[in-house]
Every structure is written in C-alpha cells, then in structure tokens.
Scaffold this active site. Structure first.
Site, mmCIF file in Angstrom:
data_model
loop_
_atom_site.group_PDB
_atom_site.id
_atom_site.type_symbol
_atom_site.label_atom_id
_atom_site.label_comp_id
_atom_site.label_asym_id
_atom_site.label_seq_id
_atom_site.Cartn_x
_atom_site.Cartn_y
_atom_site.Cartn_z
ATOM 1 C CG ASP A 1 -5.799 -5.762 -2.310
ATOM 2 O OD1 ASP A 1 -4.721 -5.546 -2.902
ATOM 3 O OD2 ASP A 1 -6.278 -4.990 -1.475
ATOM 4 N NE ARG B 1 -9.713 -5.129 -0.226
ATOM 5 C CZ ARG B 1 -9.195 -6.252 0.251
ATOM 6 N NH1 ARG B 1 -8.054 -6.222 0.897
ATOM 7 N NH2 ARG B 1 -9.806 -7.403 0.060
ATOM 8 C CE1 TYR C 1 0.140 -3.905 1.428
ATOM 9 C CE2 TYR C 1 -1.643 -2.603 0.482
ATOM 10 C CZ TYR C 1 -0.938 -3.786 0.558
ATOM 11 O OH TYR C 1 -1.283 -4.832 -0.238
ATOM 12 N N PRO D 1 4.436 -4.776 -2.125
ATOM 13 C CG PRO D 1 3.299 -4.387 -0.112
ATOM 14 C CD PRO D 1 4.678 -4.587 -0.685
#
Lengths: 605, 605
Positions: free
Chosen positions: A47, A239, A247, A325
C-alpha cells in the site's frame, strides 16, 4: 492447438506487470498481459507509494487519481517505553520523507486494488485488457544465437491455457513472443522456468498485518507511527477513511518446514490486535468494527541471481526481490523495475536502439534491489529488538533508530536512486550541469513558458512517452553572443547531419526526441520568437528561468541545475526521466553528443 | 394534456441554467432543466473564466477539468501606434489579473461548449439531464398571496412542448413548479412573460469575432493583447491549441431598425481578419487555416428592472444583464448569478430558511450587474477611440487605458465582489476578523490538518454543499486558558440550546452546518484530541495555523484573517462561500450568533 504471435507477453498482472502493460500499450507496442487470478486484488496487500513513485506515475499522467484517493503520510512518530513502566510515550515526530528535492514531500497509502485499478483504467484507454484467468503452462526460449540476436525474431514460446490443467490440447494456446516479462510474484513461475535462483535468506521474522477502523484516543493514529513497547514492536499506518493498518512482529507461528511455511492455525488477526492494544497503552485502542483485511507472513530478504534470460525473458518485481514491509518498498520497487524496462523494449521493437540496451535493465535494477535489502536488514533487526531500558542496556537507542530512518531517506523515498554509468548513461561531462545528476532523475523546478508566461514543472515536461528529452540551456538569446549560439544550434539540428536527423525516421524528425529550450531572459522581455526555428519546433517548447507571474514559484533554474548562464549546457534525459548525458552546447554541434547516441541508437533509413 | 410537478424548473441550459441545474441536483433538489436548442453549444461564444469563477467552480469540485483543458491567460500586452507611423509597437505588458488575493492569478479561456460539457457531465452524475428540444409556451404565476407565501405550494404553471407550435394539446405538458429560473439568454422568453424591462441602452458598437489558427510572427499571440492601431482597435485572446480569437470593433453594419438588428450582409469575418492584419503590422498575420467560429453583434449595456417575480420566477445571466465582451465578464456573471441563487432555493425547499432570503438574490446580483456595466461603458469607449497622436491630441493616452484595466482588477477578476449587509449578511462585528471581509468570499489560506499534518487550502474546506461553514479560531488549546474556552464552546454546541441543535433536524446535528476548528498550536505539538468533542465531530475537522511540512506554503492564517490568537474569533460563511457573519467566540455562547441565524433560519422540530 492455437498458435499466435505478439511482441511482448506479460505474465502476471500485479504492479510490475500492470506498469509494463500500461507503458507498452501507451507506446503502441503489440502487447498482451495474462494473469492466473480470476479477479483483480480488491483490498489490502502492498500500500505504500514513495515520493519518487508519485513523480514517476505523474510522468504517465497517473498521479492525479492517486493523490485524490490516497492517504498522505507526512509525519513519522516514534513511541518508546516510559521510564515509569506505565506504557509508552511519544519521543519524537519527524517528517516521514527525508529527501529535500522530492516534489511531493509525503508518501501515499492506498490499497493495492485501488492502485491496480488506476492502471487497469489507463490500460483500457490504450486498448489493453488483462486476460484472466490464463495460466502459463510451458516456456521455451530459443538457444539459437542468430535468432536471439535478431530483434524481429520470436524466440520465446509460451504455452498457456484458460484452465490450469488442460486435458485437451485444443484448449492450449502457443504464444510466440519477442519478449516475455514475468511479473508473477515471489513464487514466480517464470523465474522457475528460467532456472533463476533467489539469493539471500529467509528470515525468522513473522509479520502480522490487520486493516480495520479502530476506536482510539491515540493522538498519532493518522501518522505513520513506530512503537517500541515492552509488549512488542508495532507499526501503525493510516489508511483510507478512518481505517488504519497495524503491523506487528510475531514471535510464534514459524514452523520451519522445508518451505519455511507458516502454521496459520497458530497466528491470526486476534494476536496482532492483542499486541497492538498492549503496545499503545496508556491510550485506548478498541476494535468494535470488522477487520477489512489481514495476513501473516515470513519475510525473505532475497534477490534473484539474474533478472533475465538472454534479454528475451525478464523477471520483475517480487519475482526478483523480496524484503520486509517496514520500509514500504515492495510495490515501489516493482513499479520502477518495469518503468525502467519498458522504454528500452519499445526502443528495440521500433528499431531505434540495439538489443544491447536491454542489458542495462538488470545492471541498473539489481544494484538497487541489493541496496534495498541491505537497508531492510538493518531496519528489520532494529525494529524487532526491544528498546534500551534498565533491564536491557543493549536494546535499541531511540535516537539511533530515528537516525537510521532519516539517513536512508534518499533510498526509501526513491529520490536518490542513481544508475551507474553504462551504455546509455555517460557521466564524462557532469560539470556542465552538476545539478542534473547523471544517472538520477531530474529534480523538480518550475520554469516559465515564454509565449504565455505559464509556469511549468520541469518534471511535467519529461513525460514518459518513450522519447528522449533534449534540454538546451541557452542563456539569454536577447544578447547577441548567445543569439549567435542559438542560431548555430538551430541550423545544426535542422541539418541532415545532426543526431536528430540521423536517428529519426524522415517522416518525423522528433519521433524519438523532444527538444526543450530553457533560456535565461527575464519573462517580461522574452519572446518565443527569439529562438531559432531549427531548435524551436513549436512555440510551446520555449521556456525561461524566472519566477511565475503569481511570484509563488519558479526562479533559479540555472542555479538548481548548476548551469552557467554565459556558457549554457545540454542534457539528454532518458525516456524514463533519468539523466543520461550532460555536456556543453559546443558538444551538440561538434559531434560529442552524436557519439553518445551512436553507442546504442540505430541510424534510420 | 400531461400535467406534472417539480420543485424547480430551469428554462435554458446555457451557463446560468447549467450552474443552477448542477448546484440543485447536487443538493438533491427535485429539479428539471429544459432547453429549446436541440444540441449543446459546440464551439465559440463566451470563453473567459475569471479567477473568482475558477474558485467558485473549484468549490463544486469542477475546476480540475477546466484547468486541464483551458488556456491560461497570464499577461496582458498593450500595443500602440509607433511615432514613425510604421505600424504598432508593444508599449507594455502587465499581469492579466490584478487582484492580489486571487487563488489563481490568471484567467482561463475555453470555449463555451467545453465549459457546458463540464457541467453536463457533473449533472449526469447527479441524475439530471437537459430535456431538449423543449419549448416553454406559457407561464402563469399565482396572484394569491397565501399561495405565494406557502413554501410548499406550486404557484407557477409552465406550458411546454417538444415542438414550438403544438397543434395538438395532447403533446403539451403543464409543469407545476415551486420555482422557475429563466436562464434563457439576452432575448429571454421568461423575462418577457414576467413583463420585466431591460434598462439602459443599445450602443452603436458593432463587434466582430473570429476564432482561427493564424500564421504569425507576432510575439504576443499567446497573451491577451489590446491593440490601438491607426487601422482600428483589436483584441487578441489565445485559445485552445494554436487557435486565437480576434475581436474587432467594426464601423459599419449597424442598420438601426426598430430592433437595432445587424445587416449581416455588410459585415463578415473577412472584414475582421482584414482589420486585424492591418492592426498588427509590422508583424505578419496570415490566415491559411479555416475559420472555426465567427460572429458579429451590437452591444447592449442593459440591466433588467427586476430579477424576479414574487421570488418564485427568477431570471439570471444574459436574461438580466448584457454588456460588451471586452472585459470577458458575460459567462462569469451568469454562473455567479445562479451560484448565488441555488443554495437559497435549496434552503427554502428543505424548510431550513424563510422565503425571505430569496429577496437577497436580486439585492446582491443587481448591484453587481450595474457596477459591471458602468465599468464596461468606460472600457468600451476608451477601447473604441484611437490612441493619442499628433493629429489626435484628445485620443486615448496608453497609460490611462492601462491604469483603467489595472484599477478595475478587483471587479473583473470577481475577487472584490462584496454583498452589502442584508438579512443574511451582518457586518456588526467585523473587527474580530478584519481579514474575513463580511460580504466577500473567504480569501485563500493554507492551513494544516492537525491529525495528519496535511496542508489544506481553506477555500477547499468551504465546498458548495449548501451547508454553512462555522469557523472557530480558538487559539492554542494547549494553553489552559484557551482549553477552557474550547471546552465551554464544545459543551454549548453539543447542548440542546445551541443554534446548531436548534436549526438542525434531530437526525443530523450538522445537516445545515459544518464546524471547522482552526487552532494556533504549532503542528509539531498539536494533537487533534486537544479539541473538545462537542466542537470536533471528526478528526478531519481540526486544523492549525502553521507552515506545511514541505515548508512551501501555509503559515500566518491568523494574520491573513486578522484574528488575535489570545481572543480568537468566530465566522459563519454562507453556503456560497461569502462571509455572512464575524464575531467573538463569546458571541457563540451568549446568543449573539443565535440571533443572527434566527433572522432567517427556521427552528427544526
């Protein structure tokens, strides 16, 4: 059995494949893209869009929707344990992007499905649709040197089918391709067919990710936040809407089988949420809403040994590099891989350039992948460890963790990516424009279009249209000395001996090139008619170095790029926006620039 | 005979009608729009979009396409006769826009068809299409006072038909409407039905206009250029692509019949082109390409005596004012007429406000129309006359002409339009925020959203969504004194006695209002959780006065708006973006603001 031909076959419609599909279809290349998944990704997954990727997407005219739909991440907050043991506290906030020349000083968070749909929409406009589900079943590449060296040959055969195991050969299609791009992910089928190995190691790090709308009074929930807590480490990423991504590094779940596969029965979203809830104390973090998306995975930090087979089959994206990530690099690396590759393939297919330029793909992108993984190793280990405390004097020092992230801002933003000298990148004469760093992207700068005084961002003139941008910094043509230089340049470029004439088909002298003039005349005095028509093919291509009419931007372009007004400079910017050559204006007319292009461009009949 | 009902019927799908159609359909109003022309305008006609109109369209989310497709006009060049008699020379270039606070410091030129299609596309999204061809054949308005005073009545009957002369009554539809808007042009049928007179005069000025792509070495062909030449006066306006528009004042063609109609056999585009060619000498101006569009017309400088009948039938745009094209005001005035009117009609239809507010439409827009025509008279006469010369010592002095255009920059840009005090505009307490000028639009200012440090343009928060924007300038809530004020405000607004609660339906406390908080805490320290939840209904509504993370914009918002940090201020911005009220924060809780809204808002059950 059906048999067909196409110039480029792309296997896999993830970010790397879609980027290639869009770039090539936009360039008018005969291209197909197949994917084994019946539908596009709808939510979750990668993302993060870095500042350089925004710049790059803007060069395709694709940044608007991204900027409109995406969440902007401006700040990075650090939380560490309080000395009194009562949860965590904010120790600092720094800018999320640490790359002073980035045009956009923020990252964008947007789910992969939304990003993919931006590409799908753009591709549709160029007449390309993903064929799905469509499974590749066999891949063969010719071993005949003569065939491989003929740019017009179809040396790759791909068997493919709409069902995975085709019982009936009449359902199989044999696709003959000049080039194949494998953008088929970390478990790449193309990579396996080409017998390319991943080098590096699977880590012991298990990560859990959950997307949801929490109920919280945590003040940094709309910033990227890195929390070192006694309960574990946690990263928060804002988001779309009110959603956040959590995470968490998990301690369990790694059943080290032959494949290092996860035991999914041991790790789930509840674990992630429970740790996150502990990690943000003393603030409240509740989960009254359903989970939008979640996953757990083991991180591999690996790079493929080769990125191509005979420069006819290429792999890109996760197929050639995997990492954690945390730095948000996965999709960015993938998109930029095929951005780098696509124009080169287009050049070869059009007969503009030799096959040799395709070698620069692995040369340029592999080094970047290694740099990324080296950084990722440092970051992952520092993020996994606990913070320094009375009981743990060897723990992570908050300032050191913050400094690591700051110091790697050039890499993680993508802004300082520099391609080393090669066939297409010549750094012999950097000193004529030290601010146009050879091998790097052109840094942003507002310049003023002479004819209508409209302000333009230089990056917006360097569109990804597969053309080379020839920048002529000519000084002030209102001065007779500079006017003479401009006239000489114009007459040369117009003439049959110029590289423009040599490497362009007769029908279109600017097929592979766009000439842009940047003078230094104050805009109030400047006239576009000051530039010789041999250099200025349309009024819209004359610019000058001045502030904008509203005085809010522009000015100092010559300083930014390090060009002396009395000397001027010439630069050739590659079709991907990276500087390929810098030199003197004299070099344009004396054959120096001609020599550079002659290394890889083919004379046109 | 069909009979139907709708809340608002718009007659005429030009700029004024489309603006109303879009605004009302976006607001969810039951609206229809009919036009007698079978197709939309394709080329030519009005083309100038002023800075204020861009701001206004942006508030509807419609500026992007305009900015992308339109030509930006940044500079205004003046040409006057050379003393040696050999044609003209440039005497100066000035900025085309002379309104320092305009967000966009340029005008946009785009043909009316393109602008209309932006509206048509937006309307389609809201479910509204133009019904065409559709002719109004009769218009009746009830004379019954009780009916006229009932906001739920349908006092207007419009007969209409798909063919002009309906032989068969079964083809006729009787539309019963609560309100009718006539945006049907200079020869307005609606105006005639309501027996409204145009006041002012038809001039003797005949204008010719030609759009084409010329071949020229004239250096200012991409700027707006005003030429006083011995051959006549000429205005050049750059258009899309390489096209330009030539405006020429013609000496002939005016056969003063009863209607003052033009004799079109005497004036054509050749005349315009011939004069323009002479006027730009010694530069070359050739016409190798076909004409895209042309027209000739006589200018009327007139304003309607009334803009409505009983505040049930309104006229807008060219139907209530006509003037010369030189200041490029026609379409701007039309668009802003119905922008002013639409939210008021929506308020009445929803039962939020009294019918009385509709009187402010004529009150506000008629004064503007008169101002415009007074300016137009001055401009037209100065532009028509020849420049001062040996033979004509009383001719126009170039500097005076330039100064007239500069001094009227506030009016022509639309930026300084100020609506006088009225039922909805109360200037009692201007001094709490002298930079938020009551009756004017809110000037641009970047502020920072606290939760994510994203920079926002204040104007982009004042969207045209028919809601009032309540701006709370609270100072720094990290300081205990200010925190107490914020808490008090929050508790009041949350309470049942607040104007928010009183004028909103129970189901949605913010139906007619949006609360926006602007604090003065430095962004690095600020937390959105500092604002009391009674005031802050969502994290996205807390802003602070600071520079943006990239340091390129923002800062000094309190100075811009003239608010003292220690005192704070409150402002109510009307749904059209014009400041309706300014006062103290104390006034929010002590009933002063309540009194203002009580003048025209209706208490909700």
């Amino acid at each position: 059995m059906k048999e067909s031909h196409c110039d480029v076959l792309i296997i896999g419609a993830g970010p790397a494949g879609l980027m290639a599909g869009n770039a090539l279809s936009r360039a008018g290349v005969n291209v197909r893209i197949i994917d084994k998944r019946p539908n596009k990704v709808m939510a979750g997954q990668a993302d993060g869009i870095s500042p350089r990727t925004i710049e790059m997407l803007q060069s395709y005219g694709m940044a608007d929707r991204l900027l409109e739909e995406g969440v902007q991440v401006h700040m990075l907050a650090f939380y560490n344990p309080r000395r009194d043991g009562k949860g965590v506290e904010r120790t600092s906030r720094i800018t999320d992007v640490n790359a002073p020349t980035a045009r956009w000083q923020f990252e964008i968070a947007l789910h992969q499905g939304a990003i993919e749909s931006i590409f799908l929409e753009a591709m549709t406009k160029h007449g390309l649709e993903v064929e799905r589900p469509y499974f590749p079943t066999a891949l063969e590449i010719s071993q005949d040197e003569a065939v491989l060296k003929d740019p017009n040959s179809y040396p790759v055969k791909v068997g493919s089918n709409t069902v995975l195991q085709a019982d009936r050969p009449e359902d199989t299609e044999i696709i003959n391709a000049k080039f194949v791009i494998g953008g088929d992910g970390a478990h790449s089928w193309v990579r396996k067919q080409m017998d390319i190995k991943m080098e590096g190691e699977r880590t012991q790090h298990v990560w859990g990710v959950v997307d949801l709308v929490p109920e919280t009074d945590f003040p940094d929930v709309r910033h990227r936040t890195l929390i070192h807590s006694d309960a574990g480490s946690c990263m928060i990423i804002p988001r779309e809407g009110d959603e956040v991504r959590l995470y968490i590094q998990l301690a369990e779940g790694l059943e080290q089988g032959a494949e290092g596969r996860l035991d999914r029965s041991k790790v789930g979203p509840e674990k992630v949420m429970a740790i996150a809830k502990e990690a943000v104390k003393p603030w409240k973090l509740e989960f009254p809403n359903p989970i939008t998306w979640w996953t757990v995975y083991v991180i591999g930090q690996m790079v493929a040994s080769r990125f191509s087979a005979h420069e006819r089959v290429f792999i890109a994206g996760d197929a050639c590099h995997t990492h954690s990530p945390k730095a948000g690099q996965g999709m960015n690396a993938s998109l930029n891989d095929t951005h780098n590759l696509s124009w080169k393939i287009a050049h070869v297919l059009r007969g503009w350039a030799d096959l040799d330029i395709l070698r620069t793909y692995e040369f340029e992108r592999k080094k970047f992948a290694h740099d990324l993984i080296n950084f990722d190793k440092k970051l992952a280990s520092m993020f996994s460890e606990k913070a320094m405390s009375e009981d743990n004097l060897n723990g992570v020092v908050p300032e050191e963790f913050q400094n690591l992230l700051k110091s790697m801002g050039g890499l993680t933003s993508g802004i300082s990516i520099e391609y080393a000298p090669s066939l297409i990148t010549d750094n012999t004469y950097q000193s004529f424009a030290p601010g146009l760093m050879i091998g790097q992207r052109v840094q942003p700068q507002i310049i003023i279009r002479v004819a209508d005084c409209r302000a333009y961002e230089m990056q917006d003139l360097i569109v990804s249209d597969t053309k080379w941008k020839l920048l002529f910094f000519v000084g002030d043509p209102k001065q007779s000395k500079r006017a003479a230089v401009v006239k000489r340049l114009g007459e040369y470029m117009q003439g049959p001996a110029s590289f423009l004439s040599k490497f362009s088909p007769k029908s279109n002298r600017e097929a592979a090139f766009t000439m842009l003039i940047v003078s230094s005349t104050p805009k109030d005095d400047a006239d576009y008619t000051d530039v010789h028509p041999g250099l200025l093919t349309h009024w819209s291509k004359a610019f000058t170095d001045d502030v904008s009419v509203d005085r809010k931007s522009g000015g100092h372009a010559y300083e930014t790029y390090g060009v002396l007004k009395a000397a001027g400079a010439f630069a050739a910017v590659r079709p991907d926006g990276y500087v390929g050559y810098v030199g003197s204006l004299e070099g344009v007319v004396d054959g120096t620039v001609d020599k550079y292009f002659s290394r890889f461009m083919k004379e046109q009949p």
